[in-house]
Design a protein around this motif. Structure first.
Motif, PDB file in Angstrom:
ATOM      1  N   SER A  70       0.841  -1.197   0.000  1.00 37.18           N
ATOM      2  CA  SER A  70       0.000   0.000   0.000  1.00 37.18           C
ATOM      3  C   SER A  70       0.878   1.249   0.000  1.00 37.18           C
ATOM      4  O   SER A  70       2.028   1.223   0.444  1.00 37.18           O
ATOM      5  CB  SER A  70      -0.912   0.014   1.234  1.00 37.18           C
ATOM      6  OG  SER A  70      -0.144   0.117   2.415  1.00 37.18           O
ATOM      7  N   TYR A  78      -9.976  -1.341  -0.629  1.00 35.51           N
ATOM      8  CA  TYR A  78      -9.229  -2.502  -0.135  1.00 35.51           C
ATOM      9  C   TYR A  78      -9.750  -2.925   1.235  1.00 35.51           C
ATOM     10  O   TYR A  78      -9.945  -4.121   1.492  1.00 35.51           O
ATOM     11  CB  TYR A  78      -7.737  -2.175  -0.060  1.00 35.51           C
ATOM     12  CG  TYR A  78      -6.939  -3.198   0.726  1.00 35.51           C
ATOM     13  CD1 TYR A  78      -6.755  -4.493   0.235  1.00 35.51           C
ATOM     14  CD2 TYR A  78      -6.384  -2.877   1.964  1.00 35.51           C
ATOM     15  CE1 TYR A  78      -6.036  -5.440   0.955  1.00 35.51           C
ATOM     16  CE2 TYR A  78      -5.665  -3.816   2.686  1.00 35.51           C
ATOM     17  CZ  TYR A  78      -5.498  -5.087   2.183  1.00 35.51           C
ATOM     18  OH  TYR A  78      -4.806  -6.025   2.904  1.00 35.51           O
ATOM     19  N   SER A  81     -12.657  -5.151   1.116  1.00 36.12           N
ATOM     20  CA  SER A  81     -12.527  -6.328   0.247  1.00 36.12           C
ATOM     21  C   SER A  81     -12.255  -7.615   1.018  1.00 36.12           C
ATOM     22  O   SER A  81     -11.796  -7.603   2.166  1.00 36.12           O
ATOM     23  CB  SER A  81     -11.372  -6.107  -0.743  1.00 36.12           C
ATOM     24  OG  SER A  81     -10.119  -6.143  -0.060  1.00 36.12           O
ATOM     25  N   GLU A  83      -9.938  -9.555   0.176  1.00 37.86           N
ATOM     26  CA  GLU A  83      -8.479  -9.605   0.265  1.00 37.86           C
ATOM     27  C   GLU A  83      -7.998  -9.053   1.607  1.00 37.86           C
ATOM     28  O   GLU A  83      -7.103  -9.617   2.242  1.00 37.86           O
ATOM     29  CB  GLU A  83      -7.857  -8.813  -0.886  1.00 37.86           C
ATOM     30  CG  GLU A  83      -6.334  -8.829  -0.882  1.00 37.86           C
ATOM     31  CD  GLU A  83      -5.738  -7.924  -1.946  1.00 37.86           C
ATOM     32  OE1 GLU A  83      -4.494  -7.904  -2.051  1.00 37.86           O
ATOM     33  OE2 GLU A  83      -6.490  -7.219  -2.649  1.00 37.86           O
ATOM     34  N   ARG A  84      -8.599  -7.951   2.041  1.00 42.20           N
ATOM     35  CA  ARG A  84      -8.242  -7.372   3.344  1.00 42.20           C
ATOM     36  C   ARG A  84      -8.509  -8.375   4.465  1.00 42.20           C
ATOM     37  O   ARG A  84      -7.664  -8.590   5.338  1.00 42.20           O
ATOM     38  CB  ARG A  84      -9.049  -6.098   3.568  1.00 42.20           C
ATOM     39  CG  ARG A  84      -9.025  -5.525   4.980  1.00 42.20           C
ATOM     40  CD  ARG A  84      -7.688  -4.964   5.373  1.00 42.20           C
ATOM     41  NE  ARG A  84      -7.807  -4.040   6.500  1.00 42.20           N
ATOM     42  CZ  ARG A  84      -6.784  -3.491   7.136  1.00 42.20           C
ATOM     43  NH1 ARG A  84      -5.551  -3.782   6.770  1.00 42.20           N
ATOM     44  NH2 ARG A  84      -6.975  -2.642   8.136  1.00 42.20           N
TER      45      ARG A  84
END
Length: 238
Positions: A70, A78, A81, A83-84
């Motif tokens: 980042s 993000y 998400s 993914e986070r």
């Protein structure tokens, strides 16, 4: 994915982990020396500066950084998400591998970090015992706010959730009036904070009512009570 794990001095077998998700820009970049975090990009953030009052015989804390790729901001897209959630879960898994006494994980977000504390349990409710949203984002369509929380359904996560909000929060992204409306809409407890001292700086930064300045210890003790017992004994902090 980095984080800083902390316990109360002398406590080796905590049973609960409070995962701290700090506010904007949510990029911590901690510097740890001799077992202590000596500096970070978010040293003043409410959750980071006050976490010593949250740790007790049962509760350890884990300050979560943004992923290493980042830039200067951990974007809201993000933070909302899967993914986070997966990135932070890897960190939690590593802590639990090393500290096997931990049997409950709680999410604690503040301000922009409540994008994470709101969305993460929607991807895996079973991973968390509950979520506590402090100074939560209530105005997702305001200027410079986070659209991801527009129309967000807090009931999507099948875990206990709680709000803690200052009655005089001056930030236009986190109004108390809307926090009260959201808590009533989803029938989730709201702890109202009043008072404080030595307010200074931008209304959405950490040293105003938005960051519970002067009330840090009281707010952290309320968070600890929720984590330890599953509910607050009072809904007002004066």
């Amino acid at each position: 994915q980095a984080g800083v794990y902390s316990t109360k001095a002398g406590v080796d077998t905590p049973t609960k982990l409070a995962v701290l998700l700090p506010g904007s820009p949510s990029v911590v970049r901690p510097v740890v020396e001799n077992g202590s975090m000596v500096s970070s990009k978010l040293t003043g953030n409410f959750l980071i500066r006050a976490r010593r009052w949250l740790s007790d015989e049962s509760i350890a804390t884990l300050v979560v950084d943004c992923h290493s790729e980042s830039s200067d901001e951990c974007t809201s897209s993000y933070q909302a998400s899967k993914e986070r959630q997966q990135d932070v879960q890897k960190l939690i898994n590593e802590v639990r591998k090393q500290v096997t006494s931990i049997n409950e994980v709680w999410l604690v977000g503040t301000s922009m970090g409540t994008v994470s504390s709101a969305f993460m349990p929607t991807y895996d409710s079973s991973a968390y015992a509950g979520a506590i949203h402090t100074a939560t984002i209530t105005e997702p369509y305001a200027k410079h706010s986070y659209r991801e929380l527009g129309g967000f359904d807090y009931k999507k996560a099948k875990i206990p959730q709680f709000f803690i909000h200052h009655k005089n929060d001056p930030c236009t992204l986190t109004t108390y009036t809307s926090a009260k409306s959201i808590s009533q809409k989803f029938n989730l407890p709201l702890i109202t904070v009043s008072g404080g001292s030595e307010f200074e700086g931008h209304p959405c930064k950490a040293f105003t009512e938005h960051g519970f300045k002067g009330k840090e210890k009281d707010v952290m003790k309320a968070i600890a009570e929720i984590i330890n017992t599953g509910s607050p004994s009072q809904l007002e902090i004066n």
